[in-house]
Design a protein around this motif. Structure first.
Motif, PDB file in Angstrom:
ATOM      1  N   ASP A  34      -8.341  13.643  -9.888  1.00 37.95           N
ATOM      2  CA  ASP A  34      -7.549  13.640 -11.120  1.00 37.95           C
ATOM      3  C   ASP A  34      -8.384  13.357 -12.365  1.00 37.95           C
ATOM      4  N   GLN A  35      -9.689  13.201 -12.193  1.00 41.48           N
ATOM      5  CA  GLN A  35     -10.537  12.750 -13.296  1.00 41.48           C
ATOM      6  C   GLN A  35     -10.485  13.678 -14.509  1.00 41.48           C
ATOM      7  N   ALA A  36     -10.583  14.961 -14.292  1.00 40.43           N
ATOM      8  CA  ALA A  36     -10.672  15.902 -15.417  1.00 40.43           C
ATOM      9  C   ALA A  36      -9.433  15.869 -16.299  1.00 40.43           C
ATOM     10  N   TRP A  37      -8.250  16.009 -15.713  1.00 42.77           N
ATOM     11  CA  TRP A  37      -7.040  16.055 -16.533  1.00 42.77           C
ATOM     12  C   TRP A  37      -6.673  14.689 -17.102  1.00 42.77           C
ATOM     13  N   MET A  38      -7.013  13.608 -16.380  1.00 38.60           N
ATOM     14  CA  MET A  38      -6.722  12.272 -16.909  1.00 38.60           C
ATOM     15  C   MET A  38      -7.563  11.977 -18.142  1.00 38.60           C
ATOM     16  N   GLU A  92       0.820  -1.205   0.000  1.00 43.30           N
ATOM     17  CA  GLU A  92       0.000   0.000   0.000  1.00 43.30           C
ATOM     18  C   GLU A  92       0.858   1.260   0.000  1.00 43.30           C
ATOM     19  N   SER A  93       1.996   1.217   0.681  1.00 41.01           N
ATOM     20  CA  SER A  93       2.876   2.390   0.704  1.00 41.01           C
ATOM     21  C   SER A  93       3.418   2.681  -0.693  1.00 41.01           C
ATOM     22  N   ALA A  94       3.755   1.615  -1.440  1.00 38.15           N
ATOM     23  CA  ALA A  94       4.227   1.803  -2.809  1.00 38.15           C
ATOM     24  C   ALA A  94       3.113   2.363  -3.689  1.00 38.15           C
ATOM     25  N   VAL A  95       1.889   1.856  -3.519  1.00 35.91           N
ATOM     26  CA  VAL A  95       0.751   2.347  -4.290  1.00 35.91           C
ATOM     27  C   VAL A  95       0.561   3.843  -4.074  1.00 35.91           C
ATOM     28  N   ASN A  96       0.555   4.258  -2.826  1.00 37.62           N
ATOM     29  CA  ASN A  96       0.348   5.674  -2.509  1.00 37.62           C
ATOM     30  C   ASN A  96       1.472   6.546  -3.070  1.00 37.62           C
ATOM     31  N   THR A  97       2.702   6.085  -2.958  1.00 42.57           N
ATOM     32  CA  THR A  97       3.842   6.862  -3.459  1.00 42.57           C
ATOM     33  C   THR A  97       3.787   7.014  -4.972  1.00 42.57           C
ATOM     34  N   ILE A  98       3.477   5.918  -5.667  1.00 41.97           N
ATOM     35  CA  ILE A  98       3.429   5.954  -7.132  1.00 41.97           C
ATOM     36  C   ILE A  98       2.283   6.834  -7.626  1.00 41.97           C
ATOM     37  N   VAL A  99       1.131   6.739  -6.988  1.00 42.96           N
ATOM     38  CA  VAL A  99       0.000   7.586  -7.358  1.00 42.96           C
ATOM     39  C   VAL A  99       0.351   9.056  -7.158  1.00 42.96           C
ATOM     40  N   GLN A 100       0.955   9.387  -6.038  1.00 46.09           N
ATOM     41  CA  GLN A 100       1.351  10.773  -5.775  1.00 46.09           C
ATOM     42  C   GLN A 100       2.363  11.273  -6.803  1.00 46.09           C
ATOM     43  N   SER A 101       3.293  10.411  -7.199  1.00 43.98           N
ATOM     44  CA  SER A 101       4.273  10.785  -8.220  1.00 43.98           C
ATOM     45  C   SER A 101       3.601  11.005  -9.564  1.00 43.98           C
ATOM     46  N   ALA A 102       2.645  10.143  -9.902  1.00 42.16           N
ATOM     47  CA  ALA A 102       1.914  10.286 -11.167  1.00 42.16           C
ATOM     48  C   ALA A 102       1.116  11.587 -11.179  1.00 42.16           C
ATOM     49  N   GLN A 103       0.497  11.909 -10.064  1.00 36.95           N
ATOM     50  CA  GLN A 103      -0.249  13.162  -9.971  1.00 36.95           C
ATOM     51  C   GLN A 103       0.673  14.360 -10.203  1.00 36.95           C
ATOM     52  N   LYS A 104       1.814  14.321  -9.575  1.00 30.95           N
ATOM     53  CA  LYS A 104       2.770  15.437  -9.668  1.00 30.95           C
ATOM     54  C   LYS A 104       3.268  15.634 -11.094  1.00 30.95           C
ATOM     55  N   GLU A 105       3.512  14.518 -11.803  1.00 33.59           N
ATOM     56  CA  GLU A 105       4.093  14.588 -13.149  1.00 33.59           C
ATOM     57  C   GLU A 105       3.052  14.596 -14.260  1.00 33.59           C
ATOM     58  N   GLY A 106       1.768  14.483 -13.911  1.00 33.81           N
ATOM     59  CA  GLY A 106       0.721  14.477 -14.926  1.00 33.81           C
ATOM     60  C   GLY A 106       0.688  13.205 -15.743  1.00 33.81           C
ATOM     61  N   ILE A 107       0.942  12.063 -15.099  1.00 36.67           N
ATOM     62  CA  ILE A 107       0.939  10.759 -15.760  1.00 36.67           C
ATOM     63  C   ILE A 107      -0.391  10.057 -15.498  1.00 36.67           C
ATOM     64  N   TYR A 108      -1.074   9.651 -16.552  1.00 36.46           N
ATOM     65  CA  TYR A 108      -2.317   8.880 -16.436  1.00 36.46           C
ATOM     66  C   TYR A 108      -2.029   7.578 -15.690  1.00 36.46           C
TER      67      TYR A 108
END
Length: 283
Positions: free
Chosen positions: A118-122, A86-102
């Motif tokens: 994140d729905q609108a920009w994704m 779960e810690s990896a999931v949260n970290t990766i999601v936060q990184s994707a949000q920061k970099e604008g990665i779907y």
């Protein structure tokens, strides 16, 4: 190839056409192989619940490896399950949000999801005409996902169990930079990093991949690795090629994948190349 008893097949770019479906011809060959005594398995990066949307309803396999080796099924029974922390999931999601990665997060027992914030920009990222550098099958998969497979949550739930995270961007420089960012955190996040096209990334539990899953499936069926044949086309199939005895790359595979295998099919995935290869060599 007289020693071959078990066949492991990738899906995208292998037994799926560009429209993300398996043809009747390929299904027929798979049935003939199983009737002739071969054990035939799927080894795909796809989530388990979507597999049967892409193949004929009456097509059966001896076992299914899904989500790049994190989940194994024999019929409806789970043989193995390897959770991404779960810690990896949260970290990766936060990184994707920061970099604008779907991104799409895949729980084992619930539909894939992303966060509502994140729905609108994704959604905007995967609208419009297909970018030239993006594979037709991947663009189609994203549109199928947002139309009915992807759900939206307020936060990442705890205690759910996660198989993988899929990440995508239409711009190659963006996704390559993010892939390098994930690769730099393999040890700290305890993740496995792979990709099935140049525009995506998939992260799983550390040390888990299609190759390790093949070993687990073979152990269950008492099949020796020397009796296996594997067919694939992309980077997430490299672990299969490292494990399988007889290795086959699709004609449509990139050259760096073909250098890892013993054989190459004469036809691509849209021409049922895997089925034609198996039919000519094993039937």
């Amino acid at each position: 190839m007289k020693e071959v008893k078990a066949i492991f097949l990738d899906m995208d770019g292998t037994i799926l056409h560009e429209n993300n479906r398996t043809s009747a011809e390929t299904a027929c060959v798979i049935r003939k192989l199983r009737a002739s005594g071969y054990r035939v398995f799927l080894a795909t990066g796809r989530a388990y619940e979507e597999i049967y949307l892409l193949i004929p309803k009456d097509l059966e396999f001896d076992g299914i490896i899904s989500s790049n080796g994190t989940l194994g099924h024999i019929g409806n029974r789970v043989l193995f399950e390897h959770d991404l922390s779960e810690s990896a999931v949260n970290t990766i999601v936060q990184s994707a949000q920061k970099e604008g990665i779907y991104y799409e997060v895949f729980p084992f027992k619930a539909p894939r999801f992303a966060l509502t914030e994140d729905q609108a920009w994704m959604l905007a990222l995967v609208q419009g005409e297909k970018p030239q550098q993006v594979a037709e099958s991947e663009w189609l998969s994203r549109h199928e996902a947002i139309k009915g497979k992807l759900t939206w949550r307020q936060h990442v739930p705890t205690g759910m169990g996660y198989s993988k995270i899929y990440l995508f961007h239409p711009e190659l420089n963006k996704i390559e930079a993010f892939r390098n960012q994930m690769l730099a955190q393999v040890e700290t996040l305890k993740i496995e990093v792979s990709n099935s096209t140049q525009n995506n990334i998939e992260t799983m539990k550390y040390g888990i991949n299609k190759g390790t899953a093949i070993k687990e499936m073979c152990a269950y069926f008492n099949i020796d690795i020397s009796e296996t044949l594997v067919i694939g086309d992309s980077d997430n199939d490299r672990s299969m090629f490292e494990v399988g005895k007889v290795t086959v790359a699709m004609k449509n595979a990139k050259q760096h994948i073909k250098t890892r295998t013993m054989y190459e099919t004469d036809f691509d995935n849209n021409e049922d190349g895997a089925a034609k290869f198996l039919e000519s060599h094993l039937l």
